[in-house]
Design a protein around this motif. Structure first.
Motif, PDB file in Angstrom:
ATOM      1  N   ASP A 144      38.467  51.422  28.356  1.00 44.74           N
ATOM      2  CA  ASP A 144      39.793  51.348  28.979  1.00 44.74           C
ATOM      3  C   ASP A 144      39.893  50.129  29.894  1.00 44.74           C
ATOM      4  O   ASP A 144      40.949  49.470  29.958  1.00 44.74           O
ATOM      5  CB  ASP A 144      40.079  52.622  29.772  1.00 44.74           C
ATOM      6  N   ILE A 145      38.830  49.850  30.627  1.00 40.79           N
ATOM      7  CA  ILE A 145      38.823  48.672  31.510  1.00 40.79           C
ATOM      8  C   ILE A 145      38.985  47.400  30.683  1.00 40.79           C
ATOM      9  O   ILE A 145      39.753  46.493  31.047  1.00 40.79           O
ATOM     10  CB  ILE A 145      37.525  48.617  32.338  1.00 40.79           C
ATOM     11  N   ILE A 146      38.294  47.326  29.567  1.00 40.75           N
ATOM     12  CA  ILE A 146      38.382  46.135  28.709  1.00 40.75           C
ATOM     13  C   ILE A 146      39.797  45.964  28.171  1.00 40.75           C
ATOM     14  O   ILE A 146      40.357  44.859  28.180  1.00 40.75           O
ATOM     15  CB  ILE A 146      37.358  46.231  27.558  1.00 40.75           C
ATOM     16  N   ARG A 147      40.402  47.053  27.704  1.00 40.95           N
ATOM     17  CA  ARG A 147      41.777  46.979  27.193  1.00 40.95           C
ATOM     18  C   ARG A 147      42.744  46.569  28.305  1.00 40.95           C
ATOM     19  O   ARG A 147      43.661  45.765  28.080  1.00 40.95           O
ATOM     20  CB  ARG A 147      42.201  48.320  26.603  1.00 40.95           C
ATOM     21  N   ALA A 148      42.550  47.140  29.499  1.00 50.62           N
ATOM     22  CA  ALA A 148      43.411  46.792  30.623  1.00 50.62           C
ATOM     23  C   ALA A 148      43.269  45.315  30.979  1.00 50.62           C
ATOM     24  O   ALA A 148      44.277  44.616  31.211  1.00 50.62           O
ATOM     25  CB  ALA A 148      43.074  47.664  31.828  1.00 50.62           C
ATOM     26  N   ALA A 149      42.041  44.838  31.036  1.00 55.08           N
ATOM     27  CA  ALA A 149      41.804  43.433  31.372  1.00 55.08           C
ATOM     28  C   ALA A 149      42.451  42.500  30.351  1.00 55.08           C
ATOM     29  O   ALA A 149      43.035  41.466  30.709  1.00 55.08           O
ATOM     30  CB  ALA A 149      40.307  43.164  31.466  1.00 55.08           C
ATOM     31  N   GLN A 150      42.373  42.874  29.085  1.00 56.54           N
ATOM     32  CA  GLN A 150      42.956  42.029  28.041  1.00 56.54           C
ATOM     33  C   GLN A 150      44.478  41.979  28.153  1.00 56.54           C
ATOM     34  O   GLN A 150      45.095  40.923  27.985  1.00 56.54           O
ATOM     35  CB  GLN A 150      42.558  42.549  26.656  1.00 56.54           C
ATOM     36  N   SER A 151      45.086  43.121  28.470  1.00 55.96           N
ATOM     37  CA  SER A 151      46.543  43.143  28.599  1.00 55.96           C
ATOM     38  C   SER A 151      47.007  42.278  29.769  1.00 55.96           C
ATOM     39  O   SER A 151      48.046  41.609  29.686  1.00 55.96           O
ATOM     40  CB  SER A 151      47.044  44.580  28.768  1.00 55.96           C
ATOM     41  N   ILE A 152      46.228  42.279  30.858  1.00 59.67           N
ATOM     42  CA  ILE A 152      46.577  41.460  32.017  1.00 59.67           C
ATOM     43  C   ILE A 152      46.383  39.979  31.681  1.00 59.67           C
ATOM     44  O   ILE A 152      47.209  39.124  32.052  1.00 59.67           O
ATOM     45  CB  ILE A 152      45.726  41.862  33.237  1.00 59.67           C
ATOM     46  N   THR A 153      45.313  39.661  30.960  1.00 58.70           N
ATOM     47  CA  THR A 153      45.045  38.278  30.566  1.00 58.70           C
ATOM     48  C   THR A 153      46.135  37.741  29.652  1.00 58.70           C
ATOM     49  O   THR A 153      46.540  36.567  29.758  1.00 58.70           O
ATOM     50  CB  THR A 153      43.672  38.187  29.867  1.00 58.70           C
ATOM     51  N   ASP A 154      46.633  38.589  28.770  1.00 58.58           N
ATOM     52  CA  ASP A 154      47.654  38.163  27.814  1.00 58.58           C
ATOM     53  C   ASP A 154      49.032  38.019  28.451  1.00 58.58           C
ATOM     54  O   ASP A 154      49.912  37.350  27.881  1.00 58.58           O
ATOM     55  CB  ASP A 154      47.746  39.167  26.657  1.00 58.58           C
ATOM     56  N   ALA A 155      49.235  38.650  29.587  1.00 59.89           N
ATOM     57  CA  ALA A 155      50.549  38.606  30.233  1.00 59.89           C
ATOM     58  C   ALA A 155      50.754  37.268  30.943  1.00 59.89           C
ATOM     59  O   ALA A 155      49.804  36.630  31.392  1.00 59.89           O
ATOM     60  CB  ALA A 155      50.690  39.754  31.221  1.00 59.89           C
ATOM     61  N   THR A 156      52.011  36.892  31.052  1.00 60.98           N
ATOM     62  CA  THR A 156      52.362  35.668  31.781  1.00 60.98           C
ATOM     63  C   THR A 156      52.905  35.982  33.160  1.00 60.98           C
ATOM     64  O   THR A 156      52.602  35.281  34.130  1.00 60.98           O
ATOM     65  CB  THR A 156      53.435  34.877  30.994  1.00 60.98           C
ATOM     66  N   HIS A 157      53.697  37.064  33.248  1.00 63.19           N
ATOM     67  CA  HIS A 157      54.309  37.426  34.528  1.00 63.19           C
ATOM     68  C   HIS A 157      54.206  38.938  34.737  1.00 63.19           C
ATOM     69  O   HIS A 157      55.188  39.675  34.566  1.00 63.19           O
ATOM     70  CB  HIS A 157      55.765  36.978  34.574  1.00 63.19           C
ATOM     71  N   PRO A 158      53.011  39.442  35.114  1.00 68.02           N
ATOM     72  CA  PRO A 158      52.872  40.880  35.377  1.00 68.02           C
ATOM     73  C   PRO A 158      53.482  41.262  36.721  1.00 68.02           C
ATOM     74  O   PRO A 158      53.616  40.424  37.619  1.00 68.02           O
ATOM     75  CB  PRO A 158      51.359  41.086  35.385  1.00 68.02           C
ATOM     76  N   MET A 159      53.845  42.513  36.835  1.00 70.71           N
ATOM     77  CA  MET A 159      54.314  43.074  38.107  1.00 70.71           C
ATOM     78  C   MET A 159      53.549  44.356  38.386  1.00 70.71           C
ATOM     79  O   MET A 159      53.294  45.146  37.476  1.00 70.71           O
ATOM     80  CB  MET A 159      55.824  43.369  38.068  1.00 70.71           C
ATOM     81  N   ILE A 160      53.181  44.574  39.643  1.00 69.93           N
ATOM     82  CA  ILE A 160      52.464  45.780  40.058  1.00 69.93           C
ATOM     83  C   ILE A 160      53.446  46.762  40.694  1.00 69.93           C
ATOM     84  O   ILE A 160      54.250  46.393  41.552  1.00 69.93           O
ATOM     85  CB  ILE A 160      51.343  45.436  41.055  1.00 69.93           C
ATOM     86  N   VAL A 161      53.372  48.015  40.265  1.00 71.57           N
ATOM     87  CA  VAL A 161      54.164  49.103  40.844  1.00 71.57           C
ATOM     88  C   VAL A 161      53.180  50.133  41.389  1.00 71.57           C
ATOM     89  O   VAL A 161      52.296  50.589  40.664  1.00 71.57           O
ATOM     90  CB  VAL A 161      55.063  49.771  39.786  1.00 71.57           C
ATOM     91  N   ILE A 162      53.313  50.486  42.660  1.00 73.16           N
ATOM     92  CA  ILE A 162      52.370  51.454  43.237  1.00 73.16           C
ATOM     93  C   ILE A 162      53.085  52.736  43.634  1.00 73.16           C
ATOM     94  O   ILE A 162      54.228  52.728  44.096  1.00 73.16           O
ATOM     95  CB  ILE A 162      51.599  50.884  44.447  1.00 73.16           C
ATOM     96  N   GLY A 163      52.376  53.846  43.424  1.00 71.43           N
ATOM     97  CA  GLY A 163      52.854  55.170  43.801  1.00 71.43           C
ATOM     98  C   GLY A 163      51.951  55.788  44.846  1.00 71.43           C
ATOM     99  O   GLY A 163      50.929  55.225  45.249  1.00 71.43           O
ATOM    100  N   ASN A 164      52.301  57.003  45.261  1.00 71.26           N
ATOM    101  CA  ASN A 164      51.636  57.636  46.395  1.00 71.26           C
ATOM    102  C   ASN A 164      50.175  57.987  46.141  1.00 71.26           C
ATOM    103  O   ASN A 164      49.396  58.134  47.091  1.00 71.26           O
ATOM    104  CB  ASN A 164      52.399  58.890  46.822  1.00 71.26           C
ATOM    105  N   GLN A 165      49.756  58.105  44.872  1.00 70.00           N
ATOM    106  CA  GLN A 165      48.356  58.415  44.613  1.00 70.00           C
ATOM    107  C   GLN A 165      47.431  57.340  45.163  1.00 70.00           C
ATOM    108  O   GLN A 165      46.277  57.606  45.498  1.00 70.00           O
ATOM    109  CB  GLN A 165      48.113  58.613  43.114  1.00 70.00           C
ATOM    110  N   VAL A 166      47.929  56.117  45.301  1.00 74.47           N
ATOM    111  CA  VAL A 166      47.154  55.049  45.938  1.00 74.47           C
ATOM    112  C   VAL A 166      46.771  55.450  47.362  1.00 74.47           C
ATOM    113  O   VAL A 166      45.637  55.231  47.806  1.00 74.47           O
ATOM    114  CB  VAL A 166      47.952  53.725  45.941  1.00 74.47           C
ATOM    115  N   ILE A 167      47.721  56.077  48.074  1.00 71.85           N
ATOM    116  CA  ILE A 167      47.453  56.520  49.442  1.00 71.85           C
ATOM    117  C   ILE A 167      46.489  57.699  49.440  1.00 71.85           C
ATOM    118  O   ILE A 167      45.525  57.728  50.210  1.00 71.85           O
ATOM    119  CB  ILE A 167      48.769  56.897  50.144  1.00 71.85           C
ATOM    120  N   ARG A 168      46.730  58.668  48.572  1.00 74.22           N
ATOM    121  CA  ARG A 168      45.873  59.856  48.536  1.00 74.22           C
ATOM    122  C   ARG A 168      44.424  59.491  48.197  1.00 74.22           C
ATOM    123  O   ARG A 168      43.493  60.142  48.664  1.00 74.22           O
ATOM    124  CB  ARG A 168      46.421  60.867  47.525  1.00 74.22           C
TER     125      ARG A 168
END
Length: 557
Positions: free
Chosen positions: A193-217
């Motif tokens: 899953d980490i490898i797939r995630a890394a590849q998707s980020i590498t292939d993107a030109t303009h990614p955006m991060i969206v964060i939810g409350n689980q980050v706080i928890r």
């Protein structure tokens, strides 16, 4: 040892330190005593007790207790429990039940199916039948409040069981068996899953991060900031995640939801998402009302989370990376991810959002943005902003500046009307040295205004701001979206002098007619270190809202 004392000692041994609520006729059989390890806060209404336990659980990360008597006591408290369920707060909700030999659901006086009523809004709902269950069933039920998505557990305790004498040797064995509740370690993310995630980020030109409350928890805020800096991606958040990334962080754009255009009085949602080719959703919770429809449901999505929240055909990410969020983000950092250039539109939006000022409109009449700005100034970097539910919530959530996790509190997923004041009471109890403010419309405030006396009784220096329009403002808002005139008899009511109401309950109060006076009055209210209510009239720009698309921030040049 009588069972009531054994029960309270067992709960204390599991880590429960506080209970909010109202005791009914079971008062003859249960004594909340600090000597038994649990501090009891008497509320004026059971709903408020539920909200207080909800918010205390959010702020501390450990379950707090709320208590009600049988029948209407429990039904009153149920909405507060539902709030904890939907807003993912650990909680232990308890109520008495009539004596077991008399139980006939819906037939005996104040006798309802407690367990059945609460089953749909809790992670665990059970009735205690014997003392031994404290060391087995109850321990398991309470542990579930912390496992996976946090939430409430419910315990029904028959009155005759509360009066039962438990032999000392048996009671000691039960107390020795119960253990403090613990947060279980999150699973490790799968390497694939980490490898797939890394590849998707590498292939993107303009990614955006969206964060939810689980980050706080999950206490993953620092990892999110490091990751965002590494790939140079802009960040937006749900209202539930405000403060997880400080508002003045260089990657942070704004909190966002469907009201963003309306609050800023111009079209910002379209330029916010136009050109983004990968949505990286970290700790994302669909229920927090930052839905994929906002970005058109047409962009690749990568979800990084510690808890799977399957939404079926409503929402399915393209890539799902489950496991400890901090591990996932730190492992992604080792994949040499590229640092991207910001879109020109995001650079302009960053400057616009940092001002926290709606676009100028010649017909604008509302003072809400100025009120929110004054509140943010008075609270500073460390104060806690508790918003009730209403149209004012959207202004507060999108315009208030927040620098720490859980320092902007609202009823996110549940949307519980009347949330503001009891939430502020719980926040002040958990953080006695911190400035706490309840921001309420007159509708929501009057739903729990009886808790003014609770503020006085416990000497809690909460400042309450009531913006009054003698209407259910959020409901009035919706007809305007279709250029329809609202049916006023369905949304408007007569005026109430909330300053007189406050003084009748022992709370000092000030009424303001000129917004220019508000900052000074607010600062003086905090400096008294006593509860204080400030009331001021307010209007909303409802008539402007359907036409905001006619103006837009120039993000294309």
């Amino acid at each position: 040892m009588q069972f009531d004392a054994l029960f309270l000692r067992a709960m204390s041994s599991m880590g429960i330190t506080t209970c909010f609520g109202i005791i009914g006729s079971e008062a003859e059989a249960i004594r909340f005593d600090k000597a038994l390890g649990i501090t009891f806060y008497l509320t004026r209404h059971e709903f408020a007790a539920g909200i207080m336990a909800d918010v205390a659980g959010r702020l501390t990360g450990i379950p707090h207790m709320c208590w009600a008597t049988f029948g209407p006591g429990l039904t009153n408290m149920a909405t507060g429990v539902c709030s904890a369920m939907l807003d993912r707060s650990p909680m232990v909700a308890c109520s008495a039940q009539i004596p077991r030999p008399q139980i006939r659901f819906n037939l005996t006086h104040q006798c309802i199916d407690n367990v059945g009523l609460m089953a749909g809004i809790t992670k665990s709902s059970l009735q205690l039948e014997k003392a031994e269950a404290l060391g087995s069933h109850v321990q398991t039920a309470l542990q579930r409040t912390l496992d996976g998505l946090p939430g409430p557990a419910y315990l029904s305790i028959p009155l005759d069981l509360l009066k039962t004498e438990v032999p000392d040797r048996e009671a000691l064995a039960i107390l020795q068996a119960v253990q403090p509740l613990t947060r279980r370690k999150k699973t490790k993310p799968a390497r694939a899953d980490i490898i797939r995630a890394a590849q998707s980020i590498t292939d993107a030109t303009h990614p955006m991060i969206v964060i939810g409350n689980q980050v706080i928890r999950d206490n993953a805020q620092a990892s999110v900031c490091r990751f965002a800096k590494q790939i140079n991606a802009p960040i937006i958040c749900s209202l539930a995640a405000k403060g997880a990334v400080p508002d003045d962080h260089p990657q942070f754009l704004t909190a966002a939801n469907q009201y963003l255009d309306s609050v800023y009085r111009t079209s910002v949602l379209h330029p916010l998402f136009e050109g983004v080719d990968l949505m990286i959703l970290i700790g994302y919770d669909f229920g927090e009302d930052l839905k994929p429809a906002l970005w058109g449901n047409d962009k690749p999505t990568l979800v990084i989370n510690s808890v799977d929240v399957p939404m079926g055909d409503i929402f399915q990410p393209d890539i799902l990376c489950l496991g400890d969020m901090t591990r996932s983000l730190d492992q992604l950092a080792h994949h040499g991810l590229p640092q991207q250039e910001w879109l020109a539109s995001h650079q302009r939006l960053k400057r616009f959002f940092d001002k926290r000022q709606p676009a100028a409109q010649p017909d604008a009449v509302t003072d809400i943005p100025r009120i929110v700005a004054a509140v943010s100034t008075a609270l500073g970097r460390d104060g806690i902003f508790c918003s009730d539910v209403g149209l004012h919530t959207q202004y507060a959530g999108l315009l208030a500046t927040t620098y720490h996790s859980n320092h902007f509190l609202c009823s996110n997923v549940c949307g519980s009307f009347g949330f503001g004041l009891p939430a502020a009471i719980a926040a002040q109890i958990c953080h006695p040295e911190t400035r706490v403010l309840a921001f309420c419309g007159d509708g929501g405030f009057h739903a729990t205004s009886q808790e003014l006396e609770t503020l006085v009784r416990y000497s809690l220096p909460v400042v309450i701001v009531v913006v009054a329009d003698s209407a259910f403002g959020l409901i009035t808002y919706y007809p305007h979206l279709n250029d329809a005139d609202p049916q006023r008899h369905l949304t408007e009511f007569g005026p109430v002098d909330f300053t007189l109401l406050a003084r009748a309950n022992g709370v000092s109060a000030t009424k303001i007619l000129d917004i220019a006076d508000f900052p000074d009055v607010l600062e003086k209210a905090f400096q008294t270190h006593q509860p204080h209510l400030i009331e001021m009239p307010v209007k909303y720009d409802n008539t402007l809202l359907p036409h905001i698309a006619e103006t837009a921030i120039d993000c294309h040049h």
